[in-house]
Design a protein around this motif. Structure first.
Motif, short mmCIF file in Angstrom:
data_model
loop_
_atom_site.label_atom_id
_atom_site.label_comp_id
_atom_site.label_asym_id
_atom_site.label_seq_id
_atom_site.Cartn_x
_atom_site.Cartn_y
_atom_site.Cartn_z
N GLY A 316 65.08 -11.85 17.64
CA GLY A 316 64.94 -11.10 16.39
C GLY A 316 64.97 -9.60 16.63
O GLY A 316 65.59 -8.85 15.87
N ILE A 317 64.30 -9.15 17.68
CA ILE A 317 64.29 -7.72 18.00
C ILE A 317 65.68 -7.26 18.42
O ILE A 317 66.10 -6.14 18.12
CB ILE A 317 63.24 -7.44 19.10
N GLU A 318 66.42 -8.13 19.12
CA GLU A 318 67.79 -7.78 19.48
C GLU A 318 68.65 -7.59 18.23
O GLU A 318 69.62 -6.82 18.26
CB GLU A 318 68.38 -8.89 20.36
N ARG A 319 68.31 -8.26 17.14
CA ARG A 319 69.05 -8.09 15.88
C ARG A 319 68.59 -6.87 15.09
O ARG A 319 69.13 -6.58 14.02
CB ARG A 319 68.88 -9.34 15.01
N GLY A 320 67.57 -6.16 15.60
CA GLY A 320 67.11 -4.95 14.94
C GLY A 320 65.87 -5.12 14.09
O GLY A 320 65.46 -4.18 13.39
N LEU A 324 56.58 -6.86 14.28
CA LEU A 324 55.69 -7.54 13.33
C LEU A 324 56.43 -8.62 12.56
O LEU A 324 55.92 -9.74 12.38
CB LEU A 324 55.09 -6.52 12.36
N ARG A 325 57.63 -8.33 12.10
CA ARG A 325 58.38 -9.32 11.32
C ARG A 325 58.75 -10.53 12.17
O ARG A 325 58.61 -11.68 11.74
CB ARG A 325 59.65 -8.67 10.75
N THR A 326 59.20 -10.29 13.39
CA THR A 326 59.58 -11.41 14.25
C THR A 326 58.36 -12.27 14.60
O THR A 326 58.46 -13.50 14.67
CB THR A 326 60.24 -10.91 15.54
N ALA A 327 57.21 -11.62 14.79
CA ALA A 327 56.00 -12.37 15.09
C ALA A 327 55.54 -13.19 13.89
O ALA A 327 55.08 -14.33 14.03
CB ALA A 327 54.88 -11.42 15.53
N LEU A 329 57.45 -14.45 11.53
CA LEU A 329 58.37 -15.57 11.31
C LEU A 329 58.12 -16.74 12.24
O LEU A 329 58.49 -17.87 11.93
CB LEU A 329 59.82 -15.09 11.46
N THR A 330 57.49 -16.50 13.39
CA THR A 330 57.24 -17.60 14.32
C THR A 330 56.21 -18.58 13.77
O THR A 330 56.27 -19.78 14.05
CB THR A 330 56.73 -17.07 15.67
N GLY A 331 55.25 -18.07 13.00
CA GLY A 331 54.24 -18.94 12.41
C GLY A 331 53.17 -19.41 13.39
O GLY A 331 52.40 -20.33 13.06
N VAL A 332 53.06 -18.81 14.56
CA VAL A 332 52.07 -19.25 15.55
C VAL A 332 50.97 -18.21 15.78
O VAL A 332 50.01 -18.51 16.49
CB VAL A 332 52.75 -19.57 16.89
N PHE A 333 51.10 -17.03 15.20
CA PHE A 333 50.11 -15.99 15.43
C PHE A 333 49.13 -15.91 14.26
O PHE A 333 49.53 -16.04 13.10
CB PHE A 333 50.79 -14.63 15.63
N LEU A 338 48.53 -10.47 14.05
CA LEU A 338 49.57 -9.80 13.27
C LEU A 338 49.10 -8.43 12.80
O LEU A 338 49.89 -7.46 12.81
CB LEU A 338 49.96 -10.67 12.07
N GLN A 339 47.85 -8.33 12.42
CA GLN A 339 47.32 -7.03 11.99
C GLN A 339 47.31 -6.04 13.15
O GLN A 339 47.66 -4.87 12.97
CB GLN A 339 45.91 -7.21 11.43
N MET A 340 46.92 -6.51 14.31
CA MET A 340 46.91 -5.63 15.49
C MET A 340 48.33 -5.20 15.85
O MET A 340 48.56 -4.05 16.26
CB MET A 340 46.26 -6.35 16.67
N LEU A 341 49.29 -6.10 15.73
CA LEU A 341 50.68 -5.75 16.00
C LEU A 341 51.17 -4.68 15.02
O LEU A 341 51.88 -3.74 15.41
CB LEU A 341 51.57 -6.98 15.91
#
Length: 409
Positions: A316-320, A324-327, A329-333, A338-341
């Protein structure tokens, strides 16, 4: 010349497998590094004619190196480098004082490689079963930044956390596993010895037995008559499970299932989050680029399901997209992570905040494990109570009926 099987990762973290013919594993490692690959595992294919199991087992025992020894090596090398001792002299001293003959040979090979002008990371890469991709990436960063002693110190702290995390997870699983095995053994003993003794008594009564009693006798009879098939079936099922878990898809599904186990699952989830946060903070604080951070964090993850999700973050980060958004979307955090990120991305203090998250989850895992027996006791008591109730009803109901009929007349 011998044939070697290898596994290596590209700069993007993709896993590659193949075969290579070389004089030894060091030559194979040099070939992979020259091709821009990071060795993960290199194993020799044994000659079927000259293969000696005893020699191989003895060699593996001599060269087995635990995480404690690797942690001690990192700490000692950090101390000697900080004191100004040249790295060749430091490794020579560590080799001479090592109590593990296998590790002494490894240090000797590393020392020889450094003497030939190779970098430390390249020498360590020749032994992928000892120094994983995370360790190698951190050493490489230390060499590039000139802060190798600081990186070794952080690696020692990280390895100490890994050791404690593994011990805590094993402790979390050991008690419920013991309880399940004890219940299974108790049921087996009851079916093989207890119920048959009572069934002989009831056989001479020539009376209609209650449903619960007939069920227990039928279960006992089936167990005694087909015990060999049950044991063989259990063995086949165990071997099948081990084979299935050895596949990539099986390991992924099993690691995902473990996270859903009541009580134990939440401990495994918090342990995985603590490992992610600490590994991410360590790599980020050492100056590793974000994409490489996610690559090495995914490689060090002790859960294939989480490793796959972290790999999705890198893509996801490679796509720009943002971290926070990529984390999300994973649904595991968890929301806290997420707030700390989010705050870390805004303030540039991501490594420090994740370090705090790691400490928080480590403390929660320790607390959960310390109270594990209290959480499992109600389940254990309920299971034992149900087993005793079924056994008591099945055994004593016929006696109760006989007494009722006798006094009724």
């Amino acid at each position: 010349m011998g044939l070697f099987l290898y596994q290596a990762r590209t700069g993007k973290g993709e896993l590659q497998k193949g075969r290579f013919e070389g004089a030894n594993s060091a030559e194979v490692a040099d070939h992979l590094l020259a091709a821009g690959l990071i060795p993960v595992d290199i194993s020799a294919l044994p000659d079927p004619v000259e293969f000696n199991l005893g020699e191989v087992l003895g060699k593996n025992r001599a060269q087995s190196i635990g995480i404690v020894e690797l942690q001690l090596f990192s700490r000692q090398l950090h101390t000697m480098l900080r004191a100004g001792v040249p790295i060749l002299r430091a490794l020579t001293s560590l080799r001479e004082t090592s109590i593990n003959p296998g590790f002494s040979r490894v240090l000797a090979e590393i020392n020889d490689g450094l003497g030939q002008g190779r970098e430390l990371s390249m020498c360590l890469a020749r032994h992928p079963k000892i120094f994983d991709s995370f360790y190698l990436s951190m050493i490489r960063v230390g060499e590039m930044t000139g802060r190798l002693d600081n990186v070794l110190d952080r690696l020692a702290v990280h390895l100490d956390f890994e050791r404690r995390a593994r011990e805590m997870v094993k402790g979390a699983i050991r008690y419920p596993l013991f309880v399940v095995i004890a219940l299974m053994v108790a049921m087996l003993v009851i079916n093989l010895f207890v119920i048959p003794a009572f069934s002989k008594v009831y056989a001479g009564m020539n009376a209609e037995l209650p449903l619960m009693t007939r069920f227990l006798i039928a279960t006992s009879t089936f167990t005694r008559e087909y015990i060999h098939f049950l044991i063989a079936g259990a063995g086949v099922a165990l071997l099948g499970f081990i084979g299935w878990k050895g596949t990539d898809r099986g390991r992924y599904n099993w690691d995902r299932f473990k996270l859903r186990i009541p009580i134990v699952g939440k401990i495994l989830r918090k342990s995985a989050l603590a490992r992610f946060a600490r590994s991410f903070a360590l790599a980020s604080k050492s100056g590793v680029p974000i994409l490489q951070v996610l690559t090495v964090v995914a490689a060090v993850a002790d859960n294939r399901y989480y490793a796959d999700k972290i790999g999705n973050m890198r893509e996801g980060i490679e796509r720009g997209e943002s971290l926070l958004r990529t984390a999300t979307l994973t649904g595991v955090f968890t929301p806290v992570v997420l707030q700390m990120l989010a705050v870390g991305e805004e303030t540039g203090e991501l490594d420090n905040l994740l370090q705090e998250i790691a400490v928080m989850y480590e403390q929660e895992v320790e607390y959960e494990i310390s109270t594990l027996s209290q959480q499992i006791e109600p389940i254990l008591i309920t299971a034992l109570g149900a087993m005793v109730l079924v056994l008591a009803l099945g055994v004593f109901l016929p006696i109760w009926d006989m007494g009722s009929k006798t006094f009724g007349h």
